[in-house]
Write a protein that holds these residues in place. Structure first.
Motif, PDB file in Angstrom:
ATOM      1  N   ALA A  15       1.146  -1.663  -0.084  1.00 34.75           N
ATOM      2  CA  ALA A  15       0.110  -0.034  -0.007  1.00 34.75           C
ATOM      3  C   ALA A  15       0.881   1.524   0.532  1.00 34.75           C
ATOM      4  N   ASP A  16       1.880   1.236   0.269  1.00 35.14           N
ATOM      5  CA  ASP A  16       2.253   2.067   0.562  1.00 35.14           C
ATOM      6  C   ASP A  16       3.027   2.607  -0.718  1.00 35.14           C
ATOM      7  N   ALA A  18       2.426   0.995  -3.673  1.00 32.83           N
ATOM      8  CA  ALA A  18       1.079   1.470  -4.987  1.00 32.83           C
ATOM      9  C   ALA A  18       0.735   2.525  -5.887  1.00 32.83           C
ATOM     10  N   PRO A  19       0.871   3.452  -5.325  1.00 33.42           N
ATOM     11  CA  PRO A  19      -0.107   4.521  -5.654  1.00 33.42           C
ATOM     12  C   PRO A  19       1.628   5.306  -6.911  1.00 33.42           C
ATOM     13  N   LYS A  20       2.406   5.006  -6.500  1.00 32.04           N
ATOM     14  CA  LYS A  20       3.560   5.149  -7.315  1.00 32.04           C
ATOM     15  C   LYS A  20       4.070   4.523  -8.281  1.00 32.04           C
ATOM     16  N   HIS A  21       3.266   3.314  -8.467  1.00 32.65           N
ATOM     17  CA  HIS A  21       3.470   1.774  -9.348  1.00 32.65           C
ATOM     18  C   HIS A  21       2.118   1.483  -9.987  1.00 32.65           C
ATOM     19  N   PRO A  22       1.505   2.212  -9.972  1.00 31.54           N
ATOM     20  CA  PRO A  22      -0.241   1.593 -10.744  1.00 31.54           C
ATOM     21  C   PRO A  22      -0.113   0.238 -11.998  1.00 31.54           C
ATOM     22  N   HIS A  45      -7.068  -0.156   1.643  1.00 27.99           N
ATOM     23  CA  HIS A  45      -6.226   0.799   0.804  1.00 27.99           C
ATOM     24  C   HIS A  45      -6.512   0.733   0.281  1.00 27.99           C
ATOM     25  N   GLY A  46      -7.766   0.868  -0.540  1.00 24.17           N
ATOM     26  CA  GLY A  46      -7.926   1.239  -2.027  1.00 24.17           C
ATOM     27  C   GLY A  46      -7.223   0.676  -2.877  1.00 24.17           C
ATOM     28  N   LEU A  47      -7.010  -1.131  -2.683  1.00 18.91           N
ATOM     29  CA  LEU A  47      -6.324  -1.742  -3.776  1.00 18.91           C
ATOM     30  C   LEU A  47      -6.605  -2.856  -4.324  1.00 18.91           C
ATOM     31  N   GLN A  50      -5.268  -3.550  -7.489  1.00 14.59           N
ATOM     32  CA  GLN A  50      -4.032  -4.179  -7.567  1.00 14.59           C
ATOM     33  C   GLN A  50      -3.264  -5.105  -7.009  1.00 14.59           C
TER      34      GLN A  50
END
Length: 197
Positions: A15-16, A18-22, A45-47, A50
């Motif tokens: 989760a840390d 994932a936003p930078k690596h969609p 975590h909205g994953l 992903q």
């Protein structure tokens, strides 16, 4: 009680980053009573797009071969055959440095990464480093494939055969040493008894 495999920690670490690596995904294989809470953690975590819980897959090697990195967040491992299987597929492994296994298998920074047990930040940093360093990640995967050969069945059999041959050769010597040690212990007990009179 948390699972020893610590999939929860793995989800948190992913989760840390994932936003930078969609374009990266987390696939978790296995089964157990933690499935519900782990799915809730993924959703928290909205994953959902992903990360996925994929259940038991056997054999697992074809899944490892599709992976770019294999991660293990375990608190404990008996040996870590999963790590060897992933490395055999040419995939670098990021693993917690838990007792009995990972540090015996992975050479940190060469064919994988070792991070402290339970350290979310260290786990996410190691994963992010491998994601960001494509040439290093590929080099580490090649090194992992070479390193996994240490655990080829033929080599293990040869090692055991050598050990058994050595034990057979030294059997009489070891029996004499045990006999001498018993004799010395009996003599010491006798001296103590006589000295106490």
């Amino acid at each position: 009680m948390p699972c020893l495999k610590r999939f929860d920690l793995l989800i948190e670490a992913f989760a840390d980053i994932a936003p930078k690596h969609p374009d990266w995904t987390l696939r978790i294989y296995g089964a157990g009573p933690e499935k519900g809470p782990l799915q809730q953690l993924i959703e928290k975590h909205g994953l959902g797009a992903q990360a996925a819980l994929l259940g038991v897959v056997s054999p697992i090697e074809p899944e490892f071969a599709k992976a770019s990195v294999v991660a293990s967040a375990s608190n404990a491992e008996s040996f870590g055959m999963t790590l060897v299987e992933a490395m055999r597929c040419g995939v670098p492994v990021v693993s917690t440095n838990c007792p009995l296994g990972p540090a015996e298998i992975i050479r940190d920074g060469v064919d994988g990464r070792l991070v402290p047990v339970g350290d979310r930040q260290a786990l996410s940093t190691a994963l992010a480093d491998l994601i960001a360093d494509e040439p290093g990640h590929r080099r580490m995967g090649r090194a992992a494939r070479r390193a996994a050969h240490r655990y080829d069945p033929e080599r293990i059999v040869d090692t055991y055969e050598d050990l058994f041959a050595e034990l057979a050769t030294t059997r009489k010597t070891r029996a004499r040493q045990r006999s001498k040690a018993r004799s010395r212990a009996m003599a010491a007990r006798l001296v103590r008894r006589l000295g106490g009179r």
